[in-house]
Design an enzyme around this catalytic site. Structure first.
Site, PDB file in Angstrom:
ATOM      1  N   CYS A  73      12.842  18.189 -31.966  1.00 23.41           N
ATOM      2  CA  CYS A  73      12.415  17.220 -33.131  1.00 23.41           C
ATOM      3  C   CYS A  73      11.361  17.949 -34.007  1.00 23.41           C
ATOM      4  O   CYS A  73      10.976  17.607 -34.754  1.00 23.41           O
ATOM      5  CB  CYS A  73      11.724  15.851 -32.397  1.00 23.41           C
ATOM      6  N   GLU A1234       7.647  -6.358 -10.959  1.00 25.04           N
ATOM      7  CA  GLU A1234       6.281  -6.415 -11.312  1.00 25.04           C
ATOM      8  C   GLU A1234       4.948  -6.357 -10.363  1.00 25.04           C
ATOM      9  O   GLU A1234       4.167  -5.786 -10.561  1.00 25.04           O
ATOM     10  CB  GLU A1234       6.149  -7.873 -12.122  1.00 25.04           C
TER      11      GLU A1234
END
Ligand SMILES: Cc1cc2nc3c(=O)[nH]c(=O)nc-3n(C[C@H](O)[C@H](O)[C@H](O)COP(=O)(O)OP(=O)(O)OC[C@H]3O[C@@H](n4cnc5c(N)ncnc54)[C@H](O)[C@@H]3O)c2cc1C
Ligand code: FES
Ligand code: FES
Length: 1279
Positions: A73, A1234
């Site tokens: 990039c 979680e």
């Protein structure tokens, strides 16, 4: 000769490009033109490494081909002329590459978005060195970010290529790990052993194309490229540069063009820009040794400079040690040293280094073609600029390689360990004679420019090292007089400099023995302890199998939304508010619409009148969220979506979006919790839980001890590696197919229907996989890409893709809710907590989103793991002019675990007791009834706590910490424990599992579920469930893409219960199907294929679907009571440098109860990844806003998630076996996504203890989270 053609190879294929747009990056070319989508885009600014590819090029200075990892990039396309580009697809043409295999089998991929980048970073290293050291591996991957795994499995997979992987042995023959005394022999100690896997064989690698070798022997031609707004001249001689510069006075000289293209790429400017690039001038590409000097040409990158200096300077490694802390190898391999030097910036490590060496710089004048040689000191102007004239260019730098008795010491500190920008750096050149310092040249980068502290450096001179050590405090006191004391964080920065000096003295005194928070790969010990299953050949349950897509992830074959290609695809880019609160007076898109390729500007006026701008409002989207798709008439945060530009390509769309003119009338903005409190700015009425006010007050008043306080925890940005992405394809007659990176199929379908006012059965939603979500793609937030795409596709009747740029994603989307809590606590003299009154303030941001539900969790679960007889919690949900905060892994619980731990800490400090002692006294136990009436059942938290103490050798480690702290003045240690107890499954519609199981008449099985695979390993767990339920090997079972055409009305995937509910639905489907197959199986003696075919011939139904909820009543459970708890405990040993605020985790031990784990590898992956996210929340992850409400930490570079270098030295995870489970759980397993995140709270407490060890406080110390380096420094040194 001047050409406009570039010639290069990609994965062995020759490519000639005529006049490519010089602004085009390598990533866009390989992804969009070559369709090699394995190279991912995670940040587009060089910060994440997802786009890593390898460049092979002929290196004149070494006379050979070298391979380097680069971030595609950052690389302008024209820079790859004459190079061989290798992408992740190129290393695995007809086989899986050993790197990919080890990464996949070693469980180093979860969502897989980062995996190709990691693969290629490692590939570059192996191409240069087949047996790298662990240290070299760490360096190679330090610039790659992973938000899912917590890095440990990636590191272990890659360390297996090292001759000496160090650390733990990886398990003995009997599965027992001899490294760990006293472990039960039945426990396996490693999820993967790599010894049996194919070795790396360099001879099998793709060769450097012979055509390129031939081409590279011919002289290079000058290059001229004319793009849309950029023209590049890349001449081959300085004379030519002179000529072009004369012809085009308004030019810019560049070297690699990396930073210049990045800056240009972010600008909307339409003016023509001309660059003269020096990278093709052979003279400037040279590096040579002459007369004891190293002369290195300015066309070389920092990486090339480093390689040359390492090889040719007697003290090269020490000289360039600061490069160890350069953010990423990929960046260093692209960035030119000349570009770095001309910045003359304090934050540039190369500037500081070269001023310390005071090397010579060769300069060429374009005006009169004269040459000169000046020192870096002369180059750096006093104002922080260089003394270069516009007509002067740098041609070379010259290092003295004839130095004797010279040592270099360097230093760099950022805001986190590894891959970071610089707060302060420093390099000191010291000439020694025995133990005497003869001369010292000290340079520090503290504020704007690198500063030579000449006089101060002299203080080192003619002193012995012991003398320096013993008198340091006396002579270093006036360090600050060298600097402008009005600079930001003056005292902190001074302390960093002081620390650098002390470090230097200690290194001088103790040599290599001295280590200050350095990464020491010898200390690594990674253990994963779990119950091994008996291999019965068929049943896949309980085995540590790799993720369903692991191979595809590592090989770059896994497709994400941005990788999909459709005929006539348009691209959308949002137009964002630049004001926190304002009326929108006018919108003028004419400048944007004038750009070639722009198709339309859209906003709320383009939503059909049958539809709505608030598709999540009302009962259908469950949360009743008033978030608007497009701002209507007024904006309420910087980053709110006002409209969208649609263009033929994404670059044009993004550039044009910046040109839309918006006129605002500013309104007062509310930017903090305190301002919202003051203004009484609420989302809803206060939420109240627990006892009545009077009862709590009287308990507080009547208690022996009472304290009160306030503590805050900041928000957290998700940084899922795949940004919000959706492609909407209109099919026929108002029907649409939606591809979306979302956690919920049904919610995407329903909200599309509400948005456009078209029946929901006109929409088919497909979700193959999601590149990380963590709650951030649950309901509303994923709509920020999907909803505008729907509006555009509906209006323009063409497929539309909206893939948010990272910067837009961070500015638009909500985060974890910041919370401030005021508390009052009553407790007895022996540490028993009797009553707590919480008043919490939750920053919801500009709209409702999930904030009321999250606040319900914050209020109702405030007591976390503790039994608090009298409790009241009131939560105020505040509306502010910031991003609309949302679900994030843990859904409010990480905040309350932190708050409750802070309260326990306060009690402990008040009574002079140990924090863990007070915790133990107050733990709620199995059978205890929580305030709302539910009992704690099927829970193993206390067992985990005890086991964790044993694993971490709790008593011993505490003694060792005390001893260490008694003798160490600045470096302090702290050890602390934390717990988690997470009730599941969540009742109501969220508890509904849905599945479709289909048996093809050849016996193959396809399974579809309503849950989305986003890295959490749901798919492989479901395959394992189906394997057990049907008695089939897992290879016969394929899990299909999630689609609303297969399973309907499935809940949003989240709450850690995907496998619980969908696994149960699959089990039920399988049982139904087996019922029909039973007579045929009996007849066929169990032969599956025969039985299935016979059943088919007899018209037996071979497809079953189920929509189930977890059975509660039958087991005496009512309402919303959790059926079970996933619990765990952890112990963290942290080390803190109180002079710098830098810290390191020396050891982390976690014990979790996951029931009978469906897949220990997936569960341990969730535990490690969850812990590391919690660790980030507690330390380096900080949302910083300016006074206008603009988020400053708005990129993957500025917002700091944990890096490879933050992984604890010792990271041991154990799954506890045999704790009671709920009968309705799928195969006695427990959900785990979680709960481990809450364990990150132990890091905060451990660091707090380290601070206390330094400060010896008279009053209790309670501090907010996060503990950034600056905060840690500040708190350690406050009086
Ligand atoms: C993601 C990322 C991470 C980074 N991490 C770090 C880090 O950890 N530590 C650190 O110190 N730096 C870091 N940097 C900064 C980086 O090193 C510099 O931006 C880079 O070296 C500049 O060189 P360039 O080749 O990109 O410059 P170019 O884009 O080629 O040129 C930049 C400017 O330099 C001037 N220039 C270039 N060459 C010449 C020449 N020969 N003569 C005269 N003028 C010239 C020109 O004015 C030009 O405008 C990072 C940058 C990025 C993008
Ligand atoms: S996308 Fe290139 S480094 Fe992140
Ligand atoms: S697996 Fe690394 S970011 Fe998801």
């Amino acid at each position: 000769m001047t050409i406009s053609t570039i010639y290069f190879f990609v994965n062995g294929k020759a490519i000639t490009l005529n006049n490519p747009d010089p602004e085009l990056t390598l990533t866009y070319y390989i992804r969009n033109t070559l369709r090699l989508t394995g190279t991912k885009l995670g940040c587009e600014e060089g910060a994440c490494g997802a786009c890593t590819v390898v460049l092979g090029k002929h290196d004149e200075n070494h006379g050979k081909v070298v391979y380097q990892a680069v971030n595609a990039c950052l690389v302008p396309i024209y820079m790859i002329d004459r190079c061989s580009v290798i992408t992740v697809e190129g290393i695995s043409k007809d086989r899986i590459h050993p790197i990919q295999e080890r990464l996949a089998k070693g469980h180093g991929t979860q969502c897989g978005f980062c995996s190709p980048g990691f693969t290629m970073a490692m590939y570059a290293l192996l191409r240069n060195k087949a047996n790298p050291s662990m240290e070299e591996i760490n360096q190679a991957i330090k610039g790659n970010l992973c938000r899912c795994t917590g890095y440990r499995p990636i590191m272990e997979a890659f360390y297996s290529f090292s001759d000496n992987p160090g650390g733990c042995c990886g398990g003995g023959k009997d599965g027992k790990c001899p490294c760990k005394e006293g472990d039960e022999p039945a426990l396996a100690a490693k999820l993967t052993t790599f010894t049996e896997m194919p070795k790396y064989d360099p001879t099998q690698e793709i060769i450097f194309p012979p055509q390129l070798s031939i081409k590279n022997k011919s002289p290079v031609s000058s290059l001229f490229l004319k793009g849309y707004r950029l023209t590049v001249y890349a001449p081959t001689s300085l004379n030519e540069v002179v000529k072009i510069a004369k012809e085009i006075p308004d030019h810019k000289i560049i070297s690699s063009g990396m930073i210049s293209r990045l800056v240009l790429g972010l600008s909307a400017g339409q003016d023509d820009v001309t660059w003269i690039s020096l990278h093709r001038i052979p003279e400037l590409e040279k590096a040579e040794v002459a007369d004891g000097k190293l002369v290195i040409g300015s066309a070389l990158s920092l990486g090339q400079l480093q390689a040359f200096v390492y090889e040719n300077h007697p003290n090269g490694k020490e000289l360039l040690k600061i490069f160890k802390k350069y953010s990423a190898e990929q960046v260093k391999n692209t960035a030119s040293w000349a570009g770095a030097l001309t910045s003359a910036a304090a934050a540039s490590d190369f500037c500081t280094l070269s001023l310390a060496t005071n090397s010579y710089v060769h300069i060429f004048s374009l005006e009169d073609q004269s040459r000169k040689r000046i020192t870096v000191e002369q180059l750096f102007h006093s104002s922080g600029k260089t003394s270069l004239k516009p007509s002067e260019i740098i041609t070379a730098i010259e290092f003295d390689a004839n130095e004797h008795n010279v040592r270099y010491f360097s230093y760099k500190q950022g805001e986190r360990r590894g891959a970071d920008s610089t707060i302060v750096n420093g390099v000191m050149r010291v000439e020694v004679d025995g133990d005497q310092i003869k001369s010292a040249r000290l340079v520090v980068g503290v504020d704007k420019k690198p500063q030579l502290l000449e006089a101060f450096g002299h203080r080192f001179e003619n002193k012995s090292i012991p003398e320096l050590s013993s008198t340091f405090d006396d002579w270093s006191y006036d360090l600050g007089t060298n600097f402008d004391s009005s600079m930001p964080d003056f005292h902190f920065r001074m302390s960093l400099v002081k620390s650098f000096l002390l470090d230097t003295i200690n290194h001088l005194a103790k040599g290599d023995e001295y280590k200050n928070l350095e990464i020491n790969t010898d200390d690594f010990e990674f253990l994963q302890l779990y119950q091994q299953t008996v291999d019965n050949g068929v049943d896949a349950c309980g085995r540590p199998l790799a993720h369903q897509f692991a191979d595809r992830h590592a090989m770059g074959e896994a497709k994400y939304v941005n990788d999909l290609k459709f005929e006539g695809l348009l691209h959308g880019a949002p137009v964002l508010s630049t004001e926190a609160h304002a009326e929108v007076l006018s919108i003028d898109p004419s400048d944007a619409l004038a750009i070639a390729g722009v198709v339309a500007y859209l906003d709320e006026r383009d939503i059909p009148k049958e539809g709505t701008n608030t598709p999540a409002k009302g009962h259908l989207c469950l949360v009743n969220d008033d978030t608007r798709v497009f701002a209507a008439g007024k904006v309420e945060e910087v980053g709110q979506v006002i409209g969208m530009i649609v263009a033929e390509d994404v670059v044009t769309a993004r550039r044009a979006a910046k040109l839309v003119q918006i006129e605002y009338k500013k309104l007062p903005a509310i930017l903090t919790i305190d301002e919202a409190k003051e203004a009484k700015s609420y989302i809803c009425d206060p939420l109240t839980f627990g006892k009545e006010e009077e009862e709590v007050q009287s308990a507080l008043n009547g208690s022996q001890h009472q304290i009160s306080g306030e503590v805050s925890i900041g928000g957290q940005e998700h940084i899922y590696m795949e940004t919000q992405s959706s492609v909407v394809v209109p099919t026929e007659d108002k029907e649409f197919t939606i591809h979306t990176s979302s956690q919920g199929v049904a919610i995407a379908q329903i909200s599309a229907s509400v948005l456009l006012g078209i029946p929901s059965n006109n929409f088919t939603v497909k979700i193959r996989r999601v590149g990380g979500a963590f709650g951030g793609k649950a309901i509303t937030q994923c709509g920020f890409a999907r909803n505008p795409a729907l509006v555009a596709a509906n209006k323009l009747k063409r497929p539309v893709s909206v893939v948010l740029h990272r910067n837009d994603d961070v500015l638009i989307t909500g985060k974890r809710h910041p919370v401030k809590c005021q508390y009052k606590v009553a407790f007895s003299a022996d540490g028993k907590i009797e009553a707590v009154y919480f008043t919490s303030f939750v920053d919801a941001g500009w709209s409702t989103d999930n904030s009321v539900w999250v606040s319900n969790v914050i209020g109702s679960l405030a007591t976390t793991c503790f039994k608090i007889p009298i409790f009241r919690s009131q939560v105020h949900v505040l509306k502010t002019n910031k991003q609309s905060n949302t679900a994030f892994r843990g859904y409010g619980q990480p905040q309350v675990y932190f708050i409750m731990d802070a309260i326990v800490n306060h009690v402990a400090q008040e009574l002079g007791m140990n924090f863990e002692e007070v915790k133990e006294l107050n733990f709620a136990r199995v059978g205890d009834i929580a305030w709302a009436g539910s009992a704690i059942r099927n829970d193993g938290m206390l067992e985990c706590w005890e086991e964790c103490k044993r694993l971490a050798e709790w008593e011993k480690v505490q003694r060792e910490v005390e001893q260490f702290n008694n003798t160490s003045p600045h470096i302090k240690r702290g050890v602390a424990m934390a717990t988690t107890r997470f009730g599941m499954p969540h009742a109501g519609p969220l508890e509904a599992g849905s599945a479709l199981v289909q048996i093809c008449y050849d016996g193959a099985v396809s399974v579809s579920i309503g849950g989305v695979e986003m890295g959490q390993g749901l798919n492989v767990k479901i395959q394992q469930c189906a394997s057990r339920a049907l008695g089939l090997p897992i290879e016969r079972i394929n899990l299909l893409e999630v689609g609303s055409d297969k399973t309907i009305n499935a809940p949003v995937t989240g709450g850690s219960q995907g496998a619980d509910i969908h696994g149960k639905a699959v089990q039920k489907c399988c049982e139904k199907l087996l019922e029909g197959l039973k007579p045929f199986l009996e007849k066929a003696n169990g032969d599956w294929n025969t039985a299935v075919f016979q059943a088919y011939c007899n018209k037996v139904q071979l497809q079953a679907s189920e929509f189930i909820t977890i059975e509660r009543e039958q087991h005496g459970l009512h309402g919303h009571d959790p059926c079970y708890y996933t619990s765990g405990a952890c112990c963290v040993l942290a080390e803190l440098d109180t002079l710098t605020g830098e810290h390191k985790l020396l050891a982390v031990d976690i014990v979790m109860d996951c029931g009978e784990s469906l897949n220990p590898a997936i569960d341990i992956g969730q535990i490690e990844g969850g812990f590391m996210q919690g660790y980030g929340l507690m330390t380096c992850e900080q949302l910083v806003y300016n006074e206008k409400g603009r988020l400053l930490t708005d990129t993957a570079y500025k917002y700091k998630i944990p890096t490879v270098q933050m992984v604890p030295d010792k990271f041991r995870v154990k799954l506890l076996d045999g704790i009671s489970t709920y009968p309705e759980q799928i195969y006695r397993s427990k959900g785990v996504g979680e709960p481990p995140l809450m364990l990150g709270s132990a890091v905060h407490t451990a660091l707090l203890k380290a601070i206390i060890a330094k400060r010896n406080p008279t009053k209790p110390l309670i501090f907010d989270a996060p503990f950034t380096a600056k905060q840690l420094y500040k708190h350690s040194n406050e009086e």
